[in-house]
Design a protein around this motif. Structure first.
Motif, mmCIF file in Angstrom:
data_model
loop_
_atom_site.group_PDB
_atom_site.id
_atom_site.type_symbol
_atom_site.label_atom_id
_atom_site.label_comp_id
_atom_site.label_asym_id
_atom_site.label_seq_id
_atom_site.Cartn_x
_atom_site.Cartn_y
_atom_site.Cartn_z
ATOM 1 N N THR A 2 0.833 -1.194 0.000
ATOM 2 C CA THR A 2 0.000 0.000 0.000
ATOM 3 C C THR A 2 0.868 1.244 0.000
ATOM 4 O OG1 THR A 2 -1.678 -1.189 1.258
ATOM 5 C CG2 THR A 2 -1.839 1.205 1.215
ATOM 6 N N GLU A 3 0.482 2.216 -0.821
ATOM 7 C CA GLU A 3 1.244 3.457 -0.900
ATOM 8 C C GLU A 3 1.172 4.208 0.423
ATOM 9 O OE1 GLU A 3 -0.159 7.013 -3.261
ATOM 10 O OE2 GLU A 3 1.434 6.271 -4.566
ATOM 11 N N ALA A 4 2.285 4.802 0.801
ATOM 12 C CA ALA A 4 2.333 5.588 2.032
ATOM 13 C C ALA A 4 1.524 6.870 1.868
ATOM 14 C CB ALA A 4 3.775 5.914 2.382
ATOM 15 N N ILE A 5 0.979 7.365 2.975
ATOM 16 C CA ILE A 5 0.229 8.626 2.994
ATOM 17 C C ILE A 5 0.874 9.538 4.025
ATOM 18 C CG2 ILE A 5 -1.980 9.733 3.484
ATOM 19 C CD1 ILE A 5 -3.368 7.155 2.632
ATOM 20 N N LEU A 6 1.237 10.736 3.594
ATOM 21 C CA LEU A 6 1.782 11.742 4.495
ATOM 22 C C LEU A 6 0.755 12.841 4.675
ATOM 23 C CD1 LEU A 6 4.291 12.752 6.107
ATOM 24 C CD2 LEU A 6 4.865 14.111 4.072
ATOM 25 N N HIS A 7 0.244 12.976 5.885
ATOM 26 C CA HIS A 7 -0.640 14.092 6.214
ATOM 27 C C HIS A 7 0.282 15.279 6.486
ATOM 28 C CE1 HIS A 7 -4.224 11.503 6.395
ATOM 29 N NE2 HIS A 7 -3.359 10.597 6.800
ATOM 30 N N ASP A 8 0.177 16.266 5.633
ATOM 31 C CA ASP A 8 1.255 17.196 5.338
ATOM 32 C C ASP A 8 0.709 18.625 5.367
ATOM 33 O OD1 ASP A 8 3.655 18.203 4.274
ATOM 34 O OD2 ASP A 8 3.383 17.275 2.306
ATOM 35 N N TYR A 9 1.586 19.587 5.545
ATOM 36 C CA TYR A 9 1.260 20.979 5.246
ATOM 37 C C TYR A 9 2.487 21.563 4.569
ATOM 38 C CZ TYR A 9 0.009 25.900 5.632
ATOM 39 O OH TYR A 9 -0.271 27.215 5.333
ATOM 40 N N TRP A 10 2.302 22.204 3.451
ATOM 41 C CA TRP A 10 3.413 22.563 2.572
ATOM 42 C C TRP A 10 4.482 23.402 3.258
ATOM 43 C CZ3 TRP A 10 4.158 27.665 0.343
ATOM 44 C CH2 TRP A 10 3.221 28.606 0.773
ATOM 45 N N ARG A 11 4.094 24.243 4.218
ATOM 46 C CA ARG A 11 5.066 25.129 4.846
ATOM 47 C C ARG A 11 5.479 24.663 6.243
ATOM 48 N NH1 ARG A 11 3.930 31.367 3.845
ATOM 49 N NH2 ARG A 11 5.397 31.260 2.103
ATOM 50 N N ILE A 60 2.160 4.231 7.013
ATOM 51 C CA ILE A 60 3.105 3.421 6.251
ATOM 52 C C ILE A 60 3.245 2.042 6.903
ATOM 53 C CG2 ILE A 60 5.137 4.215 7.539
ATOM 54 C CD1 ILE A 60 6.675 4.220 4.852
ATOM 55 N N ASP A 61 3.384 1.029 6.076
ATOM 56 C CA ASP A 61 3.621 -0.339 6.561
ATOM 57 C C ASP A 61 2.551 -0.805 7.539
ATOM 58 O OD1 ASP A 61 5.992 -0.134 5.098
ATOM 59 O OD2 ASP A 61 7.209 0.329 6.862
ATOM 60 N N GLY A 62 1.329 -0.298 7.376
ATOM 61 C CA GLY A 62 0.250 -0.687 8.274
ATOM 62 C C GLY A 62 0.253 0.041 9.596
ATOM 63 N N HIS A 63 1.097 1.070 9.726
ATOM 64 C CA HIS A 63 1.213 1.833 10.969
ATOM 65 C C HIS A 63 0.895 3.300 10.727
ATOM 66 C CE1 HIS A 63 3.196 -1.699 12.587
ATOM 67 N NE2 HIS A 63 4.105 -1.633 11.634
ATOM 68 N N THR A 64 0.527 3.998 11.791
ATOM 69 C CA THR A 64 0.361 5.449 11.761
ATOM 70 C C THR A 64 1.360 6.040 12.754
ATOM 71 O OG1 THR A 64 -1.987 5.290 11.207
ATOM 72 C CG2 THR A 64 -1.231 7.369 12.144
#
Length: 225
Positions: A2-11, A60-64
């Motif tokens: 599964t593709e990783a997901i980054l909950h992100d803010y650009w700055r 990622i890898d089934g973890h948060t």
């Protein structure tokens, strides 16, 4: 996988560190933008991922995983990225440098603290003065700490370390707030080396993220420019 997901803010400096680390690890990920200015980080869905209401959060890898340094060290441990040297004492010294940035300079200059400084003074101009007041002394100390490293071209040697991942976002902020840095030769030399590396270039805040998406309600304020 599964593709990783980054909950992100650009700055976000902390998110910026993690984008660099993911790029160095050559991990494909989706950047989900959490607009801090419109308080999307205080919505229930995000608080469910991180009760602190902060970014980044990495799935990622089934973890948060929360907290940027914890995320980076997880990636280092599972992907063999060599962000830290092998010997315990060398690791301690590299961590001390990284922590001097991420745990001393950054927390007192983050968005929440700067907004409170503006609130209690009643002037927007106080934001810049606040940033300059705390960033400059912190960076001066980091410059002195870097004098123990001579190999280069990166902060602590021939390859990017945990220090570089923290240093580059901090210098981005220093430039944004017109902090005097032109006399910090060791820092600028390391940042210059990082600026030539694709993994750092593609993590840059102003660079469009082709995989970025915003999953929050459209009635919320869109990503600030």
């Amino acid at each position: 996988m599964t593709e990783a997901i980054l909950h992100d803010y650009w700055r976000s400096s902390a998110s910026y560190r993690c984008r660099i680390a993911l790029n160095l690890a050559e991990i494909r990920y989706t950047s989900v933008q959490v607009d801090l200015l419109s308080k999307q980080n205080r919505l229930p869905d995000h608080l469910g991922r991180n009760p602190q209401g902060l970014v980044p959060v990495l799935e990622i890898d089934g973890h948060t995983i929360t907290q940027s340094l914890a995320i980076i060290e997880y990636l280092d441990a599972t992907r063999g990225l060599k962000f830290l040297p092998k010997s315990p004492i060398a690791q301690a010294k590299v961590r001390a440098l990284a922590y001097a940035i991420a745990m001393e300079i950054h927390p007192v200059c983050n968005l929440q603290v700067a907004e409170f400084a503006v609130e209690i003074t009643g002037t927007e101009e106080s934001r810049g003065r606040w940033m300059q007041r705390f960033m400059r002394p912190g960076l001066e100390a980091v410059e002195k700490m870097l004098s123990n490293y001579s190999e280069g071209p990166y902060a602590c040697g021939p390859s990017p370390s945990l220090v570089d991942l923290c240093l580059v976002p901090q210098i981005y902020n220093a430039r944004r707030w017109n902090v005097k840095i032109d006399d910090l030769g060791k820092i600028l030399s390391a940042v210059h080396a990082c600026d030539r590396h694709t993994a750092f270039q593609t993590a840059y805040p102003e660079k469009p993220i082709k995989t970025s998406r915003n999953i929050y309600p459209t009635k919320m304020t869109p990503l600030s420019s």
